[in-house]
Enzyme design. Sequence first.
Site, PDB file in Angstrom:
ATOM      1  N   ILE A 145       0.860  -1.171   0.000  1.00 47.90           N
ATOM      2  CA  ILE A 145       0.000   0.000   0.000  1.00 47.90           C
ATOM      3  C   ILE A 145       0.901   1.227   0.000  1.00 47.90           C
ATOM      4  O   ILE A 145       1.796   1.342   0.835  1.00 47.90           O
ATOM      5  CB  ILE A 145      -0.918   0.042   1.236  1.00 47.90           C
ATOM      6  CG1 ILE A 145      -1.589  -1.313   1.472  1.00 47.90           C
ATOM      7  CG2 ILE A 145      -1.941   1.161   1.099  1.00 47.90           C
ATOM      8  CD1 ILE A 145      -2.443  -1.809   0.341  1.00 47.90           C
ATOM      9  N   CYS A 146       0.695   2.128  -0.953  1.00 50.06           N
ATOM     10  CA  CYS A 146       1.410   3.394  -1.009  1.00 50.06           C
ATOM     11  C   CYS A 146       2.933   3.176  -0.971  1.00 50.06           C
ATOM     12  O   CYS A 146       3.479   2.433  -1.771  1.00 50.06           O
ATOM     13  CB  CYS A 146       0.939   4.298   0.128  1.00 50.06           C
ATOM     14  SG  CYS A 146       1.399   6.031  -0.052  1.00 50.06           S
TER      15      CYS A 146
END
Length: 322
Positions: A107-108
């Site tokens: 994520i990210c």
Amino acid sequence: MPVGPHHIAILVYDGVTLLDVAGPAEVFKEANRFGADYRMVLLSPTGADVTSNLGVRIAVDGAVSPEPAVDTLLVAGSDRYPRVQVAADLADAARIPAAVAGRTASICTGAFILAAAGLLDGRRATTHWRVAHQLAARCPTCRVEPDAIYVRDGTTYTSAGVTAGIDLALALVEEDHGPDLARDVARALVVYMQRAGGQSQFSAPLQGPPPRSPALRTITDLVTANPRGDHSLGELAKHLNVSTRHLSRLFRDELSTTPARYVENIRFDLARALLDQGHTATQAATLAGFPTYESMRRVFARKLSISPAAYQRRFRTTRRAG
């Protein structure tokens, strides 16, 4: 459809972005209400509890380990990356369970942890648009796609900034259980099943550092100062008293673009700013120097996959009409 429980491990650590953890976890929890059977655990490198970026303490279920193998490993991000190098123990904490996981996702800026663990070598990937170029520098063999909301390369998945973790989790649910269940989850969470456009609609203006060549600097300053002017290739070349071929070569060598595309980018950035300020789409097209509204609409469709009006509805205000 899968038979039996699907085991998910989320890797957390001190400074982890809380939404990177909570967003996907909420998707999987909601999916269980509609018939899925996701079993989630939070793991840290040592098994000790961690503190998130917001100062919220996160209780973990244990330390990372190759056994038992999980079906999905999620690696959350942190705003520390890429400001600092990923510590060796954190890279190992991703590498060890990933070696036996059915699929691995970040994520990210969790993509920086995957890169440090060697898990993105030779793969396509994405991360937050603001640091995509730094991920490409950290992982030269990785093909970074800065506009993607999420990218799948084999069994490795990466996603863009923070809330894109929800998009990725929905995609994983759809992969596991089909679009109907994923759609039910999206509706329950009041999010898009698939948002229109890529990260470009959220990003800062496209202009990079000024060119080194004084001649080219003259042209880029001219265009930036007056986007509404006649900036055809012939007129720009005439301004410098050079051939159109020479000017095109300058743009290609220094800015990796063409004069026409550079002018278009300047006008596009200005149009976005005007829309943000409340100008109508027609006014924005005129003030930004587009020949017609339709020419601006085509640029928005190509770059953002949405119309100027749709862009303005999304980003002008959080207040709803009526």
